[in-house]
Structures are given as structure tokens and as C-alpha cells.
Enzyme design. Structure first.
Site, PDB file in Angstrom:
ATOM      1  CE1 TYR A 137     -11.827 -11.647  -9.719  1.00  0.00           C
ATOM      2  CE2 TYR A 137     -13.982 -12.440  -9.030  1.00  0.00           C
ATOM      3  CZ  TYR A 137     -12.833 -11.722  -8.773  1.00  0.00           C
ATOM      4  OH  TYR A 137     -12.694 -11.073  -7.581  1.00  0.00           O
ATOM      5  NE  ARG A 190      -3.663 -12.318   0.083  1.00  0.00           N
ATOM      6  CZ  ARG A 190      -4.813 -12.744  -0.444  1.00  0.00           C
ATOM      7  NH1 ARG A 190      -5.097 -14.037  -0.507  1.00  0.00           N
ATOM      8  NH2 ARG A 190      -5.671 -11.872  -0.936  1.00  0.00           N
ATOM      9  CE  LYS A 208     -10.222  -8.959  -7.978  1.00  0.00           C
ATOM     10  NZ  LYS A 208     -11.252  -9.179  -6.967  1.00  0.00           N
ATOM     11  CG  ASP A 281      -4.745 -11.103  -5.148  1.00  0.00           C
ATOM     12  OD1 ASP A 281      -5.620 -11.063  -4.271  1.00  0.00           O
ATOM     13  OD2 ASP A 281      -4.882 -11.753  -6.196  1.00  0.00           O
ATOM     14  CG  ASP A 304      -7.242  -9.182  -1.695  1.00  0.00           C
ATOM     15  OD1 ASP A 304      -7.766 -10.074  -2.381  1.00  0.00           O
ATOM     16  OD2 ASP A 304      -6.330  -8.448  -2.124  1.00  0.00           O
ATOM     17  CG  ASN A 445     -11.934 -17.426  -4.604  1.00  0.00           C
ATOM     18  OD1 ASN A 445     -12.831 -18.221  -4.789  1.00  0.00           O
ATOM     19  ND2 ASN A 445     -12.152 -16.140  -4.352  1.00  0.00           N
ATOM     20  CG  ASN A 489     -17.162 -13.669  -7.742  1.00  0.00           C
ATOM     21  OD1 ASN A 489     -16.427 -12.691  -7.715  1.00  0.00           O
ATOM     22  ND2 ASN A 489     -17.016 -14.656  -8.610  1.00  0.00           N
TER      23      ASN A 489
END
Length: 589
Positions: A137, A190, A208, A281, A304, A445, A489
Site C-alpha cells: 500500500y 489522480r 486496496k 483516485d 478518497d 500520500n 491510514n
């Protein structure tokens, strides 16, 4: 199909026998004839055995096959005679992974194991979660996505591009697992704080879903990673000979929206009403639109916007155990006004409203945003994107973060900007001067994009900071005291939320379910953790943490009438734990 196959085999055998009688065995399949076209229909047996079993990652056990299993499944001679237990195999894998100095090499090694031996992969990941989480990750997965074309070996998940318009349901039918419960989908625009990586963003859904299984206990066969490839605006990738996606600029507008709508409809048609679809993303301009459009018709979750918000809220609720006061007593200042920042802001406002009974609109007045143009204020209303407008308050303009800190004197500072080194020494020192226990969340991140490091936060605040980051940082010693940085996280949250949704059979995701998840996370932070500087529980207990979060989510789903698994289990925690996937090897007849 079967008649055609038998006919082909019969012709091949007849040809072989004819040539054998004539004095030699002819190459029936033409493998020695470079110019001969070959039309061969691929097929396989239903029950894996022999080399086919060893090449099937779902059932392969390597040297853990017993003598009886080797005899019964045609493995004699295909394996060395030694027997290795699964625990010994785990030890061997970890020794190999630790021998690599480069994190990307570790990523390639551990993900390669997933392709060979699925249960061993998850056993290794579960038993060594704190060590391997930064590998599978953030932050290493970011580098893996950047170099995905170069390291690509075998496809993971489904790649649905503009070429598949009108045929997306056919793509889903090609996936070998028919009982899919969770989909993580990205369009790669993204990726983390790295920007547009196009088709190479597939590393994110794959990573994920590995965590959904390892941390949340959802069966690997029920997880499906998907990349929607509409092109990329990344010139480097477009000119990269190893790029694996469409070589065109990104589709937008109607072309993009129509493809996504076909996808969403096809998913529900293929897998039903209770399939969980996690958006991952997507760029701001699409992320908010997709969530708003489909949250009333599908079971959707944007990690997100919502996942980051829940894990941040959980950390803030835990931090208040140290600072004292309530959430409503705080003044929040965000650097970054994208989907993460505004998502966290909305979640905080919802929780304040729940705790105090004041309207959400009033609760939002405690939350301030700084974007690339400075403080988000009412005078900028007309030029603001719609998701920022809720946080535009009456105030004079502040051109940068430092002037905003000086003017507002916030109690909590949160970074979601994707811009590294933006919490400068002057910003942190100024912020600390207003707060005895300054709460600093640098959530961007990967590590290179973090607003500040743990060492900078603790040093510049003279050891007073309550710190959390998005990516991991090593413990920091300041004036003889060692601090263990908290990691905000999302892996704390989305596996547990997913598990809770599935065990309850929820058909929609409600904000109250997300608030319940945040409270459940904060409740597991004990006093001993707070003394170490931790505002999140240790990750080594993540399966237990996920189970408790799942229970809180499921309880709220039943309370809201969204659950379909009836009757409700009398002991939800026991039921949640019993439903969790175990990576231990099975015995074969």
C-alpha cells in the site's frame, strides 16, 4: 464446443497414427513450421490436478502438499520430496523479501507470490501486516503505479477501456468469479499525490482489495479490481513504449459520462443490488459528481472523500482524549480543499451536528480551508468549485497558510494538499504558540508529498505535537522521549466498513454508518497508546479493529432499515469474526 473439440482431437490422433505408420511422427500442431497459422481452441479440465494445480494460485500449496495429496492429485515427480508447513513457507518468504533493499523489489516479490500461491500471500500479509503494509500500500504502491508498465507481468482484474463501449457487460461476464461482492474501480486520473497515471493506476485497486481480504476478511474470490481506461493526459506515459493503456488524451464530457454510466448499470446487472463499488483516485471534478449521482441508486463508497474523512475523524476523536474539550470547541484549518479536505470537513460537521444538535450549516463555520489561491472566503464565492462553497465564510483574504494560521488561530491543522514540505518550521512554530497540545495531521500520500515529516512536527513543536500522517514514519526521539507517529491510514477503515456492509446485506451507504465507523475506531485507542503519542490503535490488531468497525457499521445498517440479511444475528461480533476469510491451507481429498 465439446463436439468440435472431440473432432479436433480425433483428427490430430488420426494424423499422428498415419504419420507413425508411415515411418515418423509428424508435428501435428505445426510448432516447427514458423509460417503456419494455428487455430487452437483453448480449454481446461474442471478439476485442477498435476501441473495445472501447481499453476493455479487459488489452490496451489507448493511444498505443503502431503504425500496423499501428491498421490491423489497427480503431483508425483512434479515437486521435490521435502514437505514445508505453511508457517515455514511464511518464514522463507519473509527472509526473501527482507533481503531486498529496494521497496519496489519487495513489492514485485510479494505481488508475485499472489500470482503463485494466494493463501500463502494472505498468510504472509496478515502475519506481517505492520512490516508489509507500506510495501503493498502507500507509499510503495505509488512507485509501483508509476512503473507499472515496466513491471507488468500478468493482468490483475479487469481493464475496461473506451474500446469496450457497448460491451462492458460482456467484459464483466469474462471475469471467472461469478460471486463478486466488492469492486474497487479507478480511472487513474489522480493516483495518490502523483497525478494522472492512466491505466497504470490499476496498482491501487489491486492493493486496496488485497487489504480488503487481509485486513477485513472478505474472500479474495469475491473481490474484483477494475480500471476504466479513458486515456491519459500524462505526456510521459503517452510517449512511453511500455505504457499499457490507451494512447490518447483523456475523454471528457458526454463520452466519459456515458462510459461510466454503462459501467455502473452493467455492474448492477451482473452482480445485483448489494455489490459494493468503491471509487478510487478519481479527480475532484469527477469524484464528487459520481458519488452524488450514484449514491442513491447503488451501494457506493468513495475512499478518497469518505474513507479519508472517517479515518481522520476517528483520529481527531481520539486526539481529544489528550487535548480535552469537544469537537465543537475546535477550530479546524485545512491546507488543501480537494476531495480529501472537503470530505473530512463535511464528516467533522456531521459529527458536530450529531453531538450538539446544531444544523450542519452552522457546524461548517468551524472549518476553514486554504487552497492554492489562499483562504477560501465568501468574497471568492463565484470562482469556487461547488464542493468548496460550503466552507466559504466571511473573512478578509489570507494569501497563504501562514497568514491564515496567524489570523484564525486554529486548534487543529490538517494537510490534504498533496504538496510536500508545506507545513514549514514557521507555520508549525506559529501554530504551536497558540496551542498547548497542537494537533497536526499531515495526511498527503505518498511520503514525499506529506506536508511535513514526523520529526519536523515533533521538533518544531518542541515535543508538544499530537501528530498523524497518511504514510508511515519511523518513531522519533525528542529530548529523551520517543514518540510513535500515528498513521491516519484508510486501511483502518475501508476493510471494516466493507465487511460490515456485507454481513448486514446493506443496499446503500448512509453517512450515519460512516460516523459509526469513526467512533468505533476511536473507541479502540487506549490510554497506553495515547502515552506513546498514538491516536490510532496498533496495526498488528487490525483484524480485530476491522471486526469491531464492521459491527458498528452493521448495527447502524440494521437500525436504519438498510440491512437485508435477516434475521439480525444475536451476536454481531461473533458473526463478523466467523465470516472472516482464513488464509490457512485446506486439505484436499
Amino acid at each position: 464446443m465439446e463436439t468440435e473439440l472431440n473432432s479436433c482431437l480425433r483428427e490430430a490422433v488420426d494424423a499422428s497414427l498415419s504419420d507413425a505408420i508411415g515411418g515418423g511422427i509428424r508435428d501435428v500442431y505445426g510448432e516447427d513450421c514458423a509460417t503456419e497459422d494455428q487455430l487452437v481452441t483453448p480449454w481446461s479440465r474442471n478439476v485442477a490436478c498435476g501441473m495445472e494445480l501447481l499453476r493455479d494460485p487459488q489452490y496451489n500449496k507448493g511444498l505443503a502438499f502431503t504425500d496423499k495429496e501428491r498421490q491423489n492429485h497427480y503431483l508425483l515427480g512434479l515437486l521435490p520430496p521435502a514437505h514445508l508447513t505453511q508457517d515455514l513457507q511464511v518464514h522463507k518468504v519473509m527472509e526473501n523479501i527482507r533481503s531486498y533493499a529496494d521497496p519496489l523489489q519487495k513489492y514485485i516479490a510479494i505481488m508475485g507470490l499472489q500470482e503463485r500461491n494466494e493463501r500463502l500471500f494472505y498468510k504472509v500479509l496478515i502475519d506481517n501486516v505492520e512490516e508489509l503494509l507500506p510495501v503493498v500500500y502507500t507509499p510503495t504502491v505509488g512507485e509501483a503505479c508509476q512503473k507499472y508498465g515496466a513491471i507488468f507481468q500478468r493482468p490483475h482484474g479487469l481493464y475496461i477501456s473506451l474500446k469496450e463501449r457497448g460491451k462492458i457487460l460482456d467484459c464483466l461476464k469474462n471475469w471467472p468469479e461469478k460471486f463478486v461482492q466488492v469492486i474497487v474501480v479507478t480511472d487513474g486520473e489522480r493516483i495518490l499525490g502523483l497525478g494522472d497515471l492512466g491505466c497504470q493506476g490499476m496498482g491501487i485497486p489491486v492493493g486496496k482489495l488485497a487489504l480488503y481480504t487481509a485486513l477485513g476478511g472478505i474472500r479474495a474470490s469475491a473481490c474484483l479490481p477494475i480500471t476504466i481506461d479513458v486515456g491519459t493526459n500524462n505526456e510521459t506515459l503517452l510517449n512511453d513504449p511500455f505504457y499499457i493503456g490507451l494512447r490518447q488524451r483523456r475523454a471528457t464530457g458526454k463520452e466519459y459520462n456515458d462510459l461510466l454510466h454503462e459501467f455502473m448499470c452493467a455492474v448492477k446487472q451482473a452482480y445485483g443490488e448489494k455489490i459494493l463499488i468503491q471509487f478510487e483516485d478519481f479527480a475532484n471534478h469527477n469524484a464528487f459528481t459520481l458519488l452524488a449521482k450514484y449514491q442513491k441508486t447503488h451501494l457506493v463508497f468513495n475512499d478518497d472523500i469518505q474513507g479519508t474523512a472517517v479515518v481522520a475523524l476517528g483520529g481527531l476523536l481520539a486526539a481529544l482524549k489528550v487535548t480535552g474539550g469537544t469537537l465543537a470547541d475546535q477550530k479546524f484549518l485545512f491546507l488543501g480543499a480537494g476531495e480529501a479536505g472537503t470530505g473530512i470537513g463535511e464528516m467533522i460537521a456531521l459529527e458536530i451536528s450529531e453531538q450538539t444538535g446544531i444544523p450542519v450549516e452552522e457546524a461548517r463555520e468551524k472549518i476553514w480551508l486554504v487552497d492554492s489561491k489562499g483562504l477560501v472566503v465568501k468574497s471568492r464565492w463565484e470562482s469556487l468549485q461547488h464542493f468548496k462553497q460550503n466552507f466559504a465564510h466571511e473573512h478578509e483574504q489570507c494569501k497563504d497558510l501562514l497568514s491564515a494560521v496567524q489570523a484564525l488561530k486554529p486548534t487543529i491543522l490538517i494537510g490534504t494538499s498533496g504538496q510536500g514540505k508545506t507545513f514549514t518550521k514557521e507555520v508549525i512554530e506559529t501554530f504551536t504558540s497558540y496551542n498547548e497540545k497542537p494537533v497536526i495531521f499531515a495526511l498527503s500520500n505518498p511520503t514525499s508529498q506529506s506536508e511535513c515529516t514526523a520529526e519536523e512536527a515533533y521538533t518544531w513543536s518542541k515535543g508538544q505535537a499530537i501528530f498523524a500522517s497518511g504514510s508511515p514514519f519511523d518513531p522519533v526521539t525528542y529530548e529523551g522521549k520517543t514518540f510513535i507517529p500515528g498513521q491516519g491510514n484508510n486501511a483502518y477503515i475501508f476493510p471494516g466498513i466493507g465487511h460490515g456492509v456485507l454481513i448486514s446485506g446493506s443496499i446503500r451507504m448512509h453517512n450515519d454508518m460512516l460516523l459509526a465507523a469513526a467512533r468505533a475506531l476511536a473507541a479502540q485507542v487506549e490510554q497506553e497508546h495515547l502515552h506513546q503519542g498514538l491516536i490510532y490503535p496498533p496495526f498488528k490488531h487490525i483484524r480485530k479493529i476491522s471486526a469491531n468497525i464492521a459491527v458498528a457499521v452493521a448495527e447502524k445498517a440494521y437500525e436504519l432499515g438498510l440491512a437485508t440479511k435477516l434475521p439480525k444475528p444475536s451476536n454481531l461480533l461473533k458473526y463478523a469474526e466467523s465470516c472472516m476469510y482464513s488464509p490457512n491451507y485446506r486439505n484436499y481429498r
